[in-house]
Scaffold this motif. Structure first.
Motif, PDB file in Angstrom:
ATOM      1  N   PRO A   1     -14.215 -59.275 -47.176  1.00  0.00           N
ATOM      2  CA  PRO A   1     -13.293 -60.422 -47.185  1.00  0.00           C
ATOM      3  C   PRO A   1     -12.306 -60.416 -48.349  1.00  0.00           C
ATOM      4  O   PRO A   1     -12.134 -61.424 -49.029  1.00  0.00           O
ATOM      5  CB  PRO A   1     -14.254 -61.616 -47.270  1.00  0.00           C
ATOM      6  CG  PRO A   1     -15.435 -61.088 -48.007  1.00  0.00           C
ATOM      7  CD  PRO A   1     -15.577 -59.640 -47.613  1.00  0.00           C
ATOM      8  N   LEU A   2     -11.684 -59.267 -48.617  1.00  0.00           N
ATOM      9  CA  LEU A   2     -10.693 -59.156 -49.692  1.00  0.00           C
ATOM     10  C   LEU A   2      -9.369 -58.632 -49.137  1.00  0.00           C
ATOM     11  O   LEU A   2      -9.329 -57.578 -48.504  1.00  0.00           O
ATOM     12  CB  LEU A   2     -11.187 -58.189 -50.773  1.00  0.00           C
ATOM     13  CG  LEU A   2     -10.166 -57.919 -51.888  1.00  0.00           C
ATOM     14  CD1 LEU A   2      -9.970 -59.158 -52.769  1.00  0.00           C
ATOM     15  CD2 LEU A   2     -10.582 -56.728 -52.742  1.00  0.00           C
TER      16      LEU A   2
ATOM     17  N   ASP B   1       9.120 -57.985 -50.122  1.00  0.00           N
ATOM     18  CA  ASP B   1       9.040 -56.531 -50.290  1.00  0.00           C
ATOM     19  C   ASP B   1       7.602 -56.060 -50.501  1.00  0.00           C
ATOM     20  O   ASP B   1       7.362 -54.902 -50.808  1.00  0.00           O
ATOM     21  CB  ASP B   1       9.898 -56.094 -51.487  1.00  0.00           C
ATOM     22  CG  ASP B   1      11.372 -56.206 -51.154  1.00  0.00           C
ATOM     23  OD1 ASP B   1      11.752 -55.762 -50.045  1.00  0.00           O
ATOM     24  OD2 ASP B   1      12.120 -56.762 -51.963  1.00  0.00           O
ATOM     25  N   THR B   2       6.655 -57.003 -50.369  1.00  0.00           N
ATOM     26  CA  THR B   2       5.238 -56.644 -50.487  1.00  0.00           C
ATOM     27  C   THR B   2       4.546 -56.865 -49.144  1.00  0.00           C
ATOM     28  O   THR B   2       5.061 -57.598 -48.287  1.00  0.00           O
ATOM     29  CB  THR B   2       4.551 -57.521 -51.547  1.00  0.00           C
ATOM     30  OG1 THR B   2       4.861 -58.884 -51.271  1.00  0.00           O
ATOM     31  CG2 THR B   2       4.994 -57.161 -52.951  1.00  0.00           C
ATOM     32  N   VAL B   3       3.399 -56.216 -48.975  1.00  0.00           N
ATOM     33  CA  VAL B   3       2.614 -56.419 -47.758  1.00  0.00           C
ATOM     34  C   VAL B   3       1.165 -56.691 -48.137  1.00  0.00           C
ATOM     35  O   VAL B   3       0.618 -56.054 -49.046  1.00  0.00           O
ATOM     36  CB  VAL B   3       2.721 -55.210 -46.795  1.00  0.00           C
ATOM     37  CG1 VAL B   3       2.200 -53.921 -47.429  1.00  0.00           C
ATOM     38  CG2 VAL B   3       1.966 -55.481 -45.487  1.00  0.00           C
ATOM     39  N   ALA B   4       0.545 -57.673 -47.468  1.00  0.00           N
ATOM     40  CA  ALA B   4      -0.867 -57.996 -47.698  1.00  0.00           C
ATOM     41  C   ALA B   4      -1.705 -57.219 -46.684  1.00  0.00           C
ATOM     42  O   ALA B   4      -1.379 -57.196 -45.501  1.00  0.00           O
ATOM     43  CB  ALA B   4      -1.086 -59.496 -47.540  1.00  0.00           C
ATOM     44  N   VAL B   5      -2.757 -56.539 -47.177  1.00  0.00           N
ATOM     45  CA  VAL B   5      -3.579 -55.699 -46.293  1.00  0.00           C
ATOM     46  C   VAL B   5      -5.056 -56.024 -46.497  1.00  0.00           C
ATOM     47  O   VAL B   5      -5.500 -56.242 -47.623  1.00  0.00           O
ATOM     48  CB  VAL B   5      -3.355 -54.192 -46.578  1.00  0.00           C
ATOM     49  CG1 VAL B   5      -4.113 -53.328 -45.567  1.00  0.00           C
ATOM     50  CG2 VAL B   5      -1.870 -53.842 -46.557  1.00  0.00           C
ATOM     51  N   ARG B   6      -5.804 -56.044 -45.396  1.00  0.00           N
ATOM     52  CA  ARG B   6      -7.260 -56.250 -45.479  1.00  0.00           C
ATOM     53  C   ARG B   6      -7.966 -55.337 -44.492  1.00  0.00           C
ATOM     54  O   ARG B   6      -7.431 -55.048 -43.417  1.00  0.00           O
ATOM     55  CB  ARG B   6      -7.586 -57.716 -45.154  1.00  0.00           C
ATOM     56  CG  ARG B   6      -9.091 -58.004 -45.124  1.00  0.00           C
ATOM     57  CD  ARG B   6      -9.338 -59.496 -45.228  1.00  0.00           C
ATOM     58  NE  ARG B   6      -9.707 -60.140 -43.967  1.00  0.00           N
ATOM     59  CZ  ARG B   6     -10.947 -60.159 -43.484  1.00  0.00           C
ATOM     60  NH1 ARG B   6     -11.938 -59.536 -44.097  1.00  0.00           N
ATOM     61  NH2 ARG B   6     -11.191 -60.804 -42.343  1.00  0.00           N
ATOM     62  N   MET B   7      -9.168 -54.896 -44.852  1.00  0.00           N
ATOM     63  CA  MET B   7     -10.009 -54.127 -43.936  1.00  0.00           C
ATOM     64  C   MET B   7     -11.261 -54.960 -43.636  1.00  0.00           C
ATOM     65  O   MET B   7     -12.177 -55.028 -44.461  1.00  0.00           O
ATOM     66  CB  MET B   7     -10.413 -52.792 -44.562  1.00  0.00           C
ATOM     67  CG  MET B   7     -11.089 -51.856 -43.568  1.00  0.00           C
ATOM     68  SD  MET B   7     -12.013 -50.519 -44.362  1.00  0.00           S
ATOM     69  CE  MET B   7     -10.733 -49.697 -45.253  1.00  0.00           C
TER      70      MET B   7
ATOM     71  N   LEU C   1      -4.420 -64.894 -55.747  1.00  0.00           N
ATOM     72  CA  LEU C   1      -3.489 -65.798 -55.069  1.00  0.00           C
ATOM     73  C   LEU C   1      -4.216 -66.805 -54.182  1.00  0.00           C
ATOM     74  O   LEU C   1      -3.668 -67.853 -53.855  1.00  0.00           O
ATOM     75  CB  LEU C   1      -2.501 -65.009 -54.198  1.00  0.00           C
ATOM     76  CG  LEU C   1      -1.693 -63.900 -54.867  1.00  0.00           C
ATOM     77  CD1 LEU C   1      -0.668 -63.336 -53.885  1.00  0.00           C
ATOM     78  CD2 LEU C   1      -0.995 -64.412 -56.119  1.00  0.00           C
ATOM     79  N   ARG C   2      -5.428 -66.455 -53.748  1.00  0.00           N
ATOM     80  CA  ARG C   2      -6.212 -67.389 -52.924  1.00  0.00           C
ATOM     81  C   ARG C   2      -7.688 -67.077 -53.152  1.00  0.00           C
ATOM     82  O   ARG C   2      -8.091 -65.925 -53.006  1.00  0.00           O
ATOM     83  CB  ARG C   2      -5.860 -67.217 -51.439  1.00  0.00           C
ATOM     84  CG  ARG C   2      -6.680 -68.122 -50.518  1.00  0.00           C
ATOM     85  CD  ARG C   2      -6.194 -68.104 -49.069  1.00  0.00           C
ATOM     86  NE  ARG C   2      -6.552 -66.883 -48.372  1.00  0.00           N
ATOM     87  CZ  ARG C   2      -6.152 -66.572 -47.150  1.00  0.00           C
ATOM     88  NH1 ARG C   2      -5.353 -67.394 -46.482  1.00  0.00           N
ATOM     89  NH2 ARG C   2      -6.532 -65.446 -46.577  1.00  0.00           N
ATOM     90  N   PRO C   3      -8.514 -68.080 -53.529  1.00  0.00           N
ATOM     91  CA  PRO C   3      -9.930 -67.804 -53.756  1.00  0.00           C
ATOM     92  C   PRO C   3     -10.687 -67.689 -52.432  1.00  0.00           C
ATOM     93  O   PRO C   3     -10.340 -68.347 -51.453  1.00  0.00           O
ATOM     94  CB  PRO C   3     -10.403 -69.033 -54.548  1.00  0.00           C
ATOM     95  CG  PRO C   3      -9.446 -70.126 -54.205  1.00  0.00           C
ATOM     96  CD  PRO C   3      -8.150 -69.491 -53.788  1.00  0.00           C
ATOM     97  N   GLY C   4     -11.707 -66.844 -52.407  1.00  0.00           N
ATOM     98  CA  GLY C   4     -12.517 -66.649 -51.202  1.00  0.00           C
ATOM     99  C   GLY C   4     -13.885 -66.116 -51.577  1.00  0.00           C
ATOM    100  O   GLY C   4     -14.325 -66.270 -52.723  1.00  0.00           O
ATOM    101  N   ALA C   5     -14.527 -65.447 -50.630  1.00  0.00           N
ATOM    102  CA  ALA C   5     -15.918 -65.032 -50.829  1.00  0.00           C
ATOM    103  C   ALA C   5     -16.070 -63.902 -51.846  1.00  0.00           C
ATOM    104  O   ALA C   5     -17.144 -63.704 -52.398  1.00  0.00           O
ATOM    105  CB  ALA C   5     -16.531 -64.625 -49.492  1.00  0.00           C
ATOM    106  N   ILE C   6     -15.014 -63.110 -52.072  1.00  0.00           N
ATOM    107  CA  ILE C   6     -15.041 -62.186 -53.215  1.00  0.00           C
ATOM    108  C   ILE C   6     -14.546 -63.015 -54.396  1.00  0.00           C
ATOM    109  O   ILE C   6     -13.360 -63.344 -54.492  1.00  0.00           O
ATOM    110  CB  ILE C   6     -14.120 -60.951 -52.983  1.00  0.00           C
ATOM    111  CG1 ILE C   6     -14.484 -60.226 -51.675  1.00  0.00           C
ATOM    112  CG2 ILE C   6     -14.201 -60.002 -54.174  1.00  0.00           C
ATOM    113  CD1 ILE C   6     -15.880 -59.650 -51.606  1.00  0.00           C
ATOM    114  N   THR C   7     -15.461 -63.398 -55.264  1.00  0.00           N
ATOM    115  CA  THR C   7     -15.160 -64.435 -56.259  1.00  0.00           C
ATOM    116  C   THR C   7     -14.447 -63.853 -57.480  1.00  0.00           C
ATOM    117  O   THR C   7     -14.442 -62.638 -57.692  1.00  0.00           O
ATOM    118  CB  THR C   7     -16.461 -65.116 -56.731  1.00  0.00           C
ATOM    119  OG1 THR C   7     -17.266 -64.125 -57.393  1.00  0.00           O
ATOM    120  CG2 THR C   7     -17.235 -65.697 -55.557  1.00  0.00           C
TER     121      THR C   7
END
Ligand code: AMP
Ligand code: MG
Length: 352
Positions: A99-100, A119-125, A197-203
């Protein structure tokens, strides 16, 4: 548009045949909602500007709010980004799949229609087996914001997706309830110091242990300051605007319960329908109001898991007012409080 609902028999060991239809829809520029370990996502080909446009239309999402591109293996990252900074490589090694989400300088193949002009891209696996296999079979990176109408709480079950998206998208894959329940952690690794930029399960605590210094975007902590642009454009929108007016009550446990009870008595006396967000530990202490426990305070992951479902339920019950207990801001509590504060439009009552 007719929305097909496909039930995945056993999500943990999903069969390719169950996903061929969905993968084809994505390849052909259509929209498929699918489960991930965080919340349900609304997927489309991230390299197809027209498909991205359909996501914005289906959600009613402002088009300057960028989408996260989802991949199924590390080698799919390279073509999407201009470079992979050392911190990005380290964090991927530790937390992908998982979840990152990380923000990188984008390459030329990612259209501005996906990145909201950035000009940036957000990526997650993602690690969820249905999500991961679907992305692999689609053969393209999959842009997938949460599969809710803009302004509604993120969906954590296929039923939530159906409520918001029936008739607006091609298909919904029902893989049961998600595990985590809040959206991914977002870290910008495109600058010198990685920034949350946003808090989540990877603290934050976990990130700090992996990369050392980490900055926290001020937009996470409170209402966006006038004229200041949050680094994650989505943070400036009130994620969930309940019909009800919501207030977070902060303070020592028994003082919070007493304050909420006082407020509920007053509102009910004036004929208002009141919802209370409590915890298993306190549920016996509220004699009035519509009571929903969001989970076990001592087990933060239960709170994250149930939070959006409880907010949706209060919307369905058409309550006029919601009072919520608050939580400590460390570990997963930071993500929970961030979502609660946004839901409350940062309306917070501190009691002694
Ligand atoms: P959602 O997909 O609904 O969970 O929202 C995606 C979030 O990721 C939004 O809040 C965006 O602002 C953020 N995001 C996506 N791409 C970028 C980017 N390139 N830079 C900063 N934030 C981003
Ligand atoms: Mg969202």
């Amino acid at each position: 548009m007719t929305t097909k609902l496909i039930h995945i028999a056993n999500p943990a060991s999903v069969q390719d045949q169950e996903l061929f239809g969905a993968a084809q829809i994505i390849r052909e520029g259509g929209l498929v909602a699918f489960p991930t370990e965080t919340v349900y996502g609304l997927g489309a080909n991230a390299l197809d500007e027209e498909a991205a446009r359909k996501i914005y239309a289906a959600k009613g999402r402002p088009s300057d709010n960028p989408l996260i591109a989802h991949i199924s293996s590390y080698k799919e990252l390279e073509p999407l980004v201009e470079r992979i900074p050392e911190t990005g490589r380290k964090l991927a090694e530790c937390y992908w799949p998982g979840p990152l989400t990380m923000v990188f300088p984008k390459s030329g193949i990612v259209p501005y229609g996906t990145t909201g002009g950035l000009d940036t891209v957000a990526v997650r696996m993602p690690s969820d087996p249905v999500a991961s296999r679907l992305i692999a079979l689609a053969g393209v990176p999959v842009a997938a914001p949460s599969a809710n109408l803009s302004g509604r709480p993120s969906p954590t079950t296929a039923r939530h997706v159906w409520q918001d998206m029936n008739g607006r998208i091609d298909m919904i894959l029902d893989g049961g309830a998600v595990g985590i329940g809040v959206e991914s952690t977002i870290v910008d690794v495109s600058g010198e110091v990685p920034t949350l930029l946003r808090p989540g399960a990877i603290t934050v605590e976990m990130l700090h242990e992996t990369v050392g210094r980490i900055e926290i975007d001020p937009a996470i902590q409170g209402p966006p300051a006038e004229g200041l642009r949050p680094k994650a454009p989505g943070m400036k929108y009130r994620h969930y605007a309940p019909r009800a007016e919501m207030t977070l009550v902060e303070g020592e446990g028994s003082a919070v319960v007493a304050a909420i009870n006082r407020l509920v008595r007053k509102d009910e006396a004036q004929g208002r329908k009141v919802g209370i967000i409590c915890t298993d530990e306190t549920r016996d202490q509220y004699p009035q109001g519509l009571l929903r426990s969001v989970g076990i305070r001592a087990q933060e992951e239960t709170i994250a898991h149930n939070l959006f479902a409880v907010l949706r339920e209060f919307d369905d019950l058409a309550v006029d007012v919601i009072y919520s207990e608050s939580f400590s801001q460390d570990h997963l509590g930071r993500a929970v409080m961030n979502r609660l504060m946004k839901a409350a439009g940062y309306k917070c009552l501190k009691v002694l």
